[in-house]
Scaffold this motif. Structure first.
Motif, mmCIF file in Angstrom:
data_model
loop_
_atom_site.group_PDB
_atom_site.id
_atom_site.type_symbol
_atom_site.label_atom_id
_atom_site.label_comp_id
_atom_site.label_asym_id
_atom_site.label_seq_id
_atom_site.Cartn_x
_atom_site.Cartn_y
_atom_site.Cartn_z
ATOM 1 N N ASP A 93 0.834 -1.209 0.000
ATOM 2 C CA ASP A 93 0.000 0.000 0.000
ATOM 3 C C ASP A 93 0.864 1.252 0.000
ATOM 4 O OD1 ASP A 93 -2.267 -1.571 0.012
ATOM 5 O OD2 ASP A 93 -2.712 -1.253 2.151
ATOM 6 N N LEU A 94 1.942 1.224 0.796
ATOM 7 C CA LEU A 94 2.848 2.372 0.847
ATOM 8 C C LEU A 94 3.523 2.592 -0.504
ATOM 9 C CD1 LEU A 94 4.290 4.577 2.460
ATOM 10 C CD2 LEU A 94 5.983 2.853 3.129
ATOM 11 N N ILE A 95 3.976 1.514 -1.126
ATOM 12 C CA ILE A 95 4.603 1.624 -2.446
ATOM 13 C C ILE A 95 3.605 2.181 -3.450
ATOM 14 C CG2 ILE A 95 5.609 0.290 -4.363
ATOM 15 C CD1 ILE A 95 7.464 0.707 -1.966
ATOM 16 N N GLY A 96 2.357 1.746 -3.346
ATOM 17 C CA GLY A 96 1.316 2.265 -4.238
ATOM 18 C C GLY A 96 1.093 3.756 -4.045
ATOM 19 N N LYS A 97 1.162 4.228 -2.806
ATOM 20 C CA LYS A 97 0.982 5.654 -2.522
ATOM 21 C C LYS A 97 2.142 6.479 -3.052
ATOM 22 C CE LYS A 97 -1.881 5.121 1.567
ATOM 23 N NZ LYS A 97 -1.980 5.280 3.011
ATOM 24 N N LEU A 98 3.333 5.889 -3.091
ATOM 25 C CA LEU A 98 4.493 6.606 -3.618
ATOM 26 C C LEU A 98 4.417 6.769 -5.131
ATOM 27 C CD1 LEU A 98 7.394 5.023 -1.537
ATOM 28 C CD2 LEU A 98 6.402 7.291 -1.270
ATOM 29 N N LYS A 99 3.607 5.943 -5.775
ATOM 30 C CA LYS A 99 3.418 5.992 -7.228
ATOM 31 C C LYS A 99 4.755 6.020 -7.950
ATOM 32 C CE LYS A 99 -0.967 8.314 -6.727
ATOM 33 N NZ LYS A 99 -1.734 9.519 -6.897
ATOM 34 N N THR A 100 5.544 5.046 -7.678
ATOM 35 C CA THR A 100 6.833 4.979 -8.335
ATOM 36 C C THR A 100 7.139 3.550 -8.757
ATOM 37 O OG1 THR A 100 9.182 5.388 -8.105
ATOM 38 C CG2 THR A 100 8.059 4.710 -6.141
ATOM 39 N N ASN A 101 7.787 3.430 -9.876
ATOM 40 C CA ASN A 101 8.192 2.120 -10.353
ATOM 41 C C ASN A 101 9.612 1.800 -9.908
ATOM 42 O OD1 ASN A 101 5.779 1.745 -11.624
ATOM 43 N ND2 ASN A 101 6.482 2.623 -13.557
ATOM 44 N N ASN A 102 10.370 2.854 -9.594
ATOM 45 C CA ASN A 102 11.759 2.665 -9.222
ATOM 46 C C ASN A 102 11.993 3.280 -7.843
ATOM 47 O OD1 ASN A 102 14.502 2.502 -8.934
ATOM 48 N ND2 ASN A 102 14.956 3.153 -11.033
ATOM 49 N N LEU A 103 11.765 2.481 -6.824
ATOM 50 C CA LEU A 103 11.880 2.971 -5.451
ATOM 51 C C LEU A 103 13.310 3.409 -5.126
ATOM 52 C CD1 LEU A 103 10.504 3.501 -2.774
ATOM 53 C CD2 LEU A 103 10.944 1.127 -2.146
ATOM 54 N N THR A 104 14.297 2.697 -5.601
ATOM 55 C CA THR A 104 15.694 3.045 -5.324
ATOM 56 C C THR A 104 16.019 4.432 -5.856
ATOM 57 O OG1 THR A 104 16.306 0.712 -5.427
ATOM 58 C CG2 THR A 104 18.085 2.320 -5.625
ATOM 59 N N GLN A 105 15.600 4.715 -7.069
ATOM 60 C CA GLN A 105 15.874 6.029 -7.661
ATOM 61 C C GLN A 105 15.149 7.126 -6.891
ATOM 62 O OE1 GLN A 105 18.171 6.660 -10.085
ATOM 63 N NE2 GLN A 105 17.814 8.744 -9.432
ATOM 64 N N THR A 106 13.932 6.858 -6.445
ATOM 65 C CA THR A 106 13.184 7.840 -5.660
ATOM 66 C C THR A 106 13.907 8.161 -4.364
ATOM 67 O OG1 THR A 106 11.099 7.044 -6.576
ATOM 68 C CG2 THR A 106 10.969 8.321 -4.554
ATOM 69 N N ILE A 107 14.427 7.146 -3.697
ATOM 70 C CA ILE A 107 15.155 7.360 -2.437
ATOM 71 C C ILE A 107 16.425 8.161 -2.697
ATOM 72 C CG2 ILE A 107 16.452 6.190 -0.600
ATOM 73 C CD1 ILE A 107 14.322 3.940 -0.803
ATOM 74 N N ILE A 108 17.150 7.847 -3.770
ATOM 75 C CA ILE A 108 18.362 8.603 -4.124
ATOM 76 C C ILE A 108 18.009 10.058 -4.392
ATOM 77 C CG2 ILE A 108 20.149 8.886 -5.896
ATOM 78 C CD1 ILE A 108 20.186 5.778 -6.071
ATOM 79 N N ASN A 109 16.928 10.288 -5.120
ATOM 80 C CA ASN A 109 16.494 11.659 -5.409
ATOM 81 C C ASN A 109 16.137 12.403 -4.127
ATOM 82 O OD1 ASN A 109 16.875 11.120 -8.097
ATOM 83 N ND2 ASN A 109 14.697 10.796 -8.533
ATOM 84 N N MET A 110 15.489 11.725 -3.178
ATOM 85 C CA MET A 110 15.119 12.359 -1.921
ATOM 86 C C MET A 110 16.361 12.734 -1.109
ATOM 87 S SD MET A 110 11.875 9.933 -0.907
ATOM 88 C CE MET A 110 11.634 10.589 0.709
ATOM 89 N N ARG A 111 17.382 11.889 -1.123
ATOM 90 C CA ARG A 111 18.603 12.159 -0.359
ATOM 91 C C ARG A 111 19.333 13.375 -0.896
ATOM 92 N NH1 ARG A 111 22.407 7.319 -0.134
ATOM 93 N NH2 ARG A 111 23.505 8.731 1.255
ATOM 94 N N HIS A 112 19.273 13.590 -2.213
ATOM 95 C CA HIS A 112 20.033 14.675 -2.834
ATOM 96 C C HIS A 112 19.166 15.902 -3.081
ATOM 97 C CE1 HIS A 112 23.456 12.085 -3.227
ATOM 98 N NE2 HIS A 112 22.729 11.170 -3.838
ATOM 99 N N LYS A 113 17.953 15.914 -2.580
ATOM 100 C CA LYS A 113 17.014 16.996 -2.839
ATOM 101 C C LYS A 113 17.525 18.344 -2.304
ATOM 102 C CE LYS A 113 12.179 18.177 -2.213
ATOM 103 N NZ LYS A 113 10.905 17.750 -1.678
ATOM 104 N N ASN A 114 18.123 18.372 -1.136
ATOM 105 C CA ASN A 114 18.568 19.632 -0.527
ATOM 106 C C ASN A 114 20.001 20.007 -0.869
ATOM 107 O OD1 ASN A 114 16.090 19.986 0.728
ATOM 108 N ND2 ASN A 114 16.704 18.796 2.524
ATOM 109 N N GLU A 115 20.657 19.203 -1.677
ATOM 110 C CA GLU A 115 22.057 19.504 -2.006
ATOM 111 C C GLU A 115 22.155 20.447 -3.179
ATOM 112 O OE1 GLU A 115 24.088 15.799 -2.497
ATOM 113 O OE2 GLU A 115 23.910 15.314 -0.392
#
Length: 115
Positions: A93-115
């Motif tokens: 359900d959580l993955i569905g709410k994130l609406k993403t096919n590539n969870l790893t890339q989403t996490i990487i993007n979130m980590r570098h969001k403030n840089e």
């Protein structure tokens, strides 16, 4: 012996000064006396009646390692049993709410969001 044990709370009761908690450990009912100073704590332990628990306690054992007497409970907590089907459903359900096919890339993007 002082250590951690798993069991099931079967009974809590009595009248002061003889209040006891009964815990089944390895199919043997162990009775722990509750000192007068811990009566209020024992009242919260009533919530664990018929629950699987982990205890940190002092006990007497026989020569075979079987617990024959409870001396004192230092800590008593319920054991959280996870429902694997529910955990998997919640994760999906959580993955569905994130609406993403590539969870790893989403996490990487979130980590570098403030840089």
């Amino acid at each position: 012996v002082v250590g951690f044990f798993q069991g099931r709370v079967n009974d809590i009761g009595g009248k002061e000064p003889n209040v006891n908690i009964h815990i089944d450990i390895n199919n043997y009912s162990v009775i722990f006396p509750i000192p007068n100073k811990d009566i209020e704590i024992a009242k919260t332990w009533r919530n664990y009646l018929y629950e699987e628990v982990e205890i940190y306690a002092e006990v007497k054992q026989d020569e075979y390692g079987r617990i024959i007497e409870g001396i004192e409970i230092f800590k008593l907590e319920p054991i959280q049993i996870l429902d694997k089907v529910k955990v998997k459903k919640d994760f999906n359900d959580l993955i569905g709410k994130l609406k993403t096919n590539n969870l790893t890339q989403t996490i990487i993007n979130m980590r570098h969001k403030n840089e």
